[in-house]
Design an enzyme around this catalytic site. Structure first.
Site, PDB file in Angstrom:
ATOM      1  N   ARG A 115      86.041  78.667  46.221  1.00 41.34           N
ATOM      2  CA  ARG A 115      85.816  77.203  46.229  1.00 41.34           C
ATOM      3  C   ARG A 115      84.665  76.776  45.317  1.00 41.34           C
ATOM      4  NH1 ARG A 115      86.637  76.987  52.386  1.00 41.34           N
ATOM      5  NH2 ARG A 115      88.873  76.664  52.537  1.00 41.34           N
ATOM      6  N   LYS A 137      83.879  69.700  31.117  1.00 38.73           N
ATOM      7  CA  LYS A 137      85.350  69.716  31.125  1.00 38.73           C
ATOM      8  C   LYS A 137      85.806  71.170  31.087  1.00 38.73           C
ATOM      9  CE  LYS A 137      86.618  65.254  29.146  1.00 38.73           C
ATOM     10  NZ  LYS A 137      87.209  64.531  28.002  1.00 38.73           N
ATOM     11  N   GLU A 179      83.204  67.757  14.396  1.00 42.37           N
ATOM     12  CA  GLU A 179      82.783  67.220  15.708  1.00 42.37           C
ATOM     13  C   GLU A 179      81.322  66.772  15.656  1.00 42.37           C
ATOM     14  OE1 GLU A 179      84.626  66.446  18.210  1.00 42.37           O
ATOM     15  OE2 GLU A 179      86.360  67.780  18.287  1.00 42.37           O
ATOM     16  N   LYS A 218      75.690  64.156  23.217  1.00 47.96           N
ATOM     17  CA  LYS A 218      76.797  64.398  24.148  1.00 47.96           C
ATOM     18  C   LYS A 218      76.285  64.435  25.587  1.00 47.96           C
ATOM     19  CE  LYS A 218      80.861  66.378  25.586  1.00 47.96           C
ATOM     20  NZ  LYS A 218      81.999  67.190  25.362  1.00 47.96           N
ATOM     21  N   GLU A 228      84.624  60.119  32.470  1.00 48.06           N
ATOM     22  CA  GLU A 228      85.366  59.429  31.419  1.00 48.06           C
ATOM     23  C   GLU A 228      86.050  58.155  31.915  1.00 48.06           C
ATOM     24  OE1 GLU A 228      87.106  62.093  28.536  1.00 48.06           O
ATOM     25  OE2 GLU A 228      88.592  60.564  28.001  1.00 48.06           O
ATOM     26  N   ARG A 232      82.413  57.620  27.849  1.00 52.21           N
ATOM     27  CA  ARG A 232      82.762  58.977  27.382  1.00 52.21           C
ATOM     28  C   ARG A 232      83.980  58.969  26.470  1.00 52.21           C
ATOM     29  NH1 ARG A 232      82.448  64.666  30.802  1.00 52.21           N
ATOM     30  NH2 ARG A 232      83.064  65.984  29.055  1.00 52.21           N
ATOM     31  N   ASN A 236      86.130  60.514  21.923  1.00 50.98           N
ATOM     32  CA  ASN A 236      87.482  60.769  21.403  1.00 50.98           C
ATOM     33  C   ASN A 236      87.700  60.119  20.039  1.00 50.98           C
ATOM     34  OD1 ASN A 236      88.164  62.252  23.648  1.00 50.98           O
ATOM     35  ND2 ASN A 236      88.888  60.466  24.783  1.00 50.98           N
ATOM     36  N   HIS A 239      90.348  61.388  17.791  1.00 51.12           N
ATOM     37  CA  HIS A 239      91.142  62.374  18.537  1.00 51.12           C
ATOM     38  C   HIS A 239      92.557  61.919  18.894  1.00 51.12           C
ATOM     39  CE1 HIS A 239      87.430  64.546  18.658  1.00 51.12           C
ATOM     40  NE2 HIS A 239      87.984  65.544  19.329  1.00 51.12           N
ATOM     41  N   HIS A 243      95.204  64.580  17.863  1.00 50.63           N
ATOM     42  CA  HIS A 243      96.160  65.271  18.745  1.00 50.63           C
ATOM     43  C   HIS A 243      97.585  65.113  18.224  1.00 50.63           C
ATOM     44  CE1 HIS A 243      92.969  64.988  22.135  1.00 50.63           C
ATOM     45  NE2 HIS A 243      92.859  66.106  21.455  1.00 50.63           N
ATOM     46  N   HIS A 258      91.523  72.259  14.718  1.00 51.26           N
ATOM     47  CA  HIS A 258      91.211  71.049  15.478  1.00 51.26           C
ATOM     48  C   HIS A 258      90.252  70.149  14.686  1.00 51.26           C
ATOM     49  CE1 HIS A 258      90.545  68.398  18.824  1.00 51.26           C
ATOM     50  NE2 HIS A 258      89.238  68.633  18.795  1.00 51.26           N
TER      51      HIS A 258
HETATM   52  N1  GLY Z   1      85.389  66.540  24.060  1.00 46.96           N
HETATM   53  C1  GLY Z   1      85.219  65.241  24.597  1.00 46.96           C
HETATM   54  C2  GLY Z   1      84.596  65.228  25.952  1.00 46.96           C
HETATM   55  O1  GLY Z   1      84.064  66.203  26.407  1.00 46.96           O
HETATM   56  O2  GLY Z   1      84.644  64.210  26.605  1.00 46.96           O
END
Ligand code: GLY
Length: 348
Positions: A115, A137, A179, A218, A228, A232, A236, A239, A243, A258
């Protein structure tokens, strides 16, 4: 030890981003841990070896093939089984050493094992140092959809060490450069964007400071909007197009990283921004800067071929897609737009 910043969630410290001059300094921060389990990309084995030699509390180390194909639930289950077999208790700390795929996999496994046990990241790619390894993330691909399963759980540490980049192939370095530039297009304190263009194109130095400055931007964005819901989304930038470009590249069997897709995506976002009157000359400026750095700028696919992949997002968000548009260097806005109108605008 270098600089340090804290990621906060609801005003409470949730994780530390720490600059290391040398890998061995990790011992000062993790030396008191009784159960460290290292999960590392086999391409970063020299980094893992140095860390294992520096840390007395390592109870196990697991090598993985950090590829998109192996970024799956099956790998996460294998990692959990390895932790179980090695006797990892709830006191365990999982240390991920590698790029974004490794930190996503290890962070996810740690977050569900018993957990949830703590994890820390030692990113070994520029892309992971400025983006993927910060912000919590984690996750895996599922049924051909990227990052479909996962959780947002903050790493207790993210270690930023420029030294690990010395063996990074040039193309992977440039992928991270895209990035980094994206980050400074969103927030540009002290003209970090200009400094990054000069540094990355070989006419300036200070890479370690710039990496840390991007990581700090960041960390700030994540602290203000960890899940997000709003700000946040600015991360993107480029992006939504990227994508779609990556999706089309897979269909065509083309090899596009990428970061390359993000660079092309930011150019398309700039074109959209100029066309809607939000900015002036943004596409020309970014084209010049990205070219100087060595990044590709021209999307090889006509805009209409990108529409289908972007439409997938559209269904998820009730007919509109969040597009992040640069209005000037250091400031972006989010606009909810219809994909077909965007495509029409880009074709003009
Ligand atoms: N790579 C974008 C984020 O972490 O929100």
């Amino acid at each position: 030890m270098g600089k340090e910043i804290t990621v906060t969630i609801d005003g409470k410290a949730a994780g530390r981003v720490v600059g290391l001059e040398h890998l061995a300094e990790i011992a000062a921060l993790l030396g008191s841990e009784s159960e460290v389990f290292v999960i590392y990309d086999e391409n970063a084995s020299w980094v893992a070896s140095e860390v294992v030699s520096a840390l007395p509390g390592i109870k196990g180390s697991i090598a993985i093939d950090a590829s998109e194909e192996e970024k799956s639930m099956e790998t996460v289950l294998l990692l959990c089984r390895s932790l179980m077999e090695a006797g990892a208790s709830r006191k365990a700390l999982v240390l991920a050493i590698g790029g974004g795929i490794t930190t996503d996999l290890a962070g996810f496994a740690a977050s569900i094992y018993k957990r949830g046990v703590r994890y820390a990241n030692l990113p070994t790619t520029l892309l992971a140092q400025v983006d993927a390894a910060i912000g919590g993330k984690t996750g895996v691909n599922f049924d051909d959809y990227k990052n479909m399963l996962g959780v947002i759980v903050q790493p207790v540490f993210t270690f930023i060490c420029a030294d690990v980049l010395r063996t990074l192939p040039r193309r992977d370095f440039l992928s991270g450069a895209a990035e980094m530039l994206k980050t400074f297009l969103i927030e540009n304190e002290d003209d970090n964007y200009g400094k990054a263009v000069r540094c990355l194109s070989g006419s300036g130095d200070g890479l370690q400071d710039l990496v840390f400055a991007a990581a700090a931007v960041k960390a700030g964005v994540v602290s203000r909007d960890p899940f997000e819901q709003g700000e946040r989304r600015k991360l993107n930038l480029g992006h939504t197009f990227a994508h779609a470009i990556e999706h089309e590249a897979r269909q065509q069997g083309d090899d596009i990283t990428h970061g390359e897709a993000v660079a092309m995506g930011m150019i398309l976002a700039a074109r959209l921004s100029d066309a809607t009157g939000l900015s002036t000359g943004m596409e020309a400026r970014l084209t010049q800067d990205f070219t100087a750095v060595g990044l590709p700028v021209a999307c090889p696919y006509p805009p209409e071929t990108l529409a289908a992949a972007m439409d997938k997002d559209k269904k998820a968000e009730g007919g509109l897609v969040h597009f992040v548009l640069p209005e000037r260097i250091g400031s972006v806005v989010i606009r909810d737009l219809k994909v077909d109108e965007v495509i029409k605008t880009l074709k003009i």
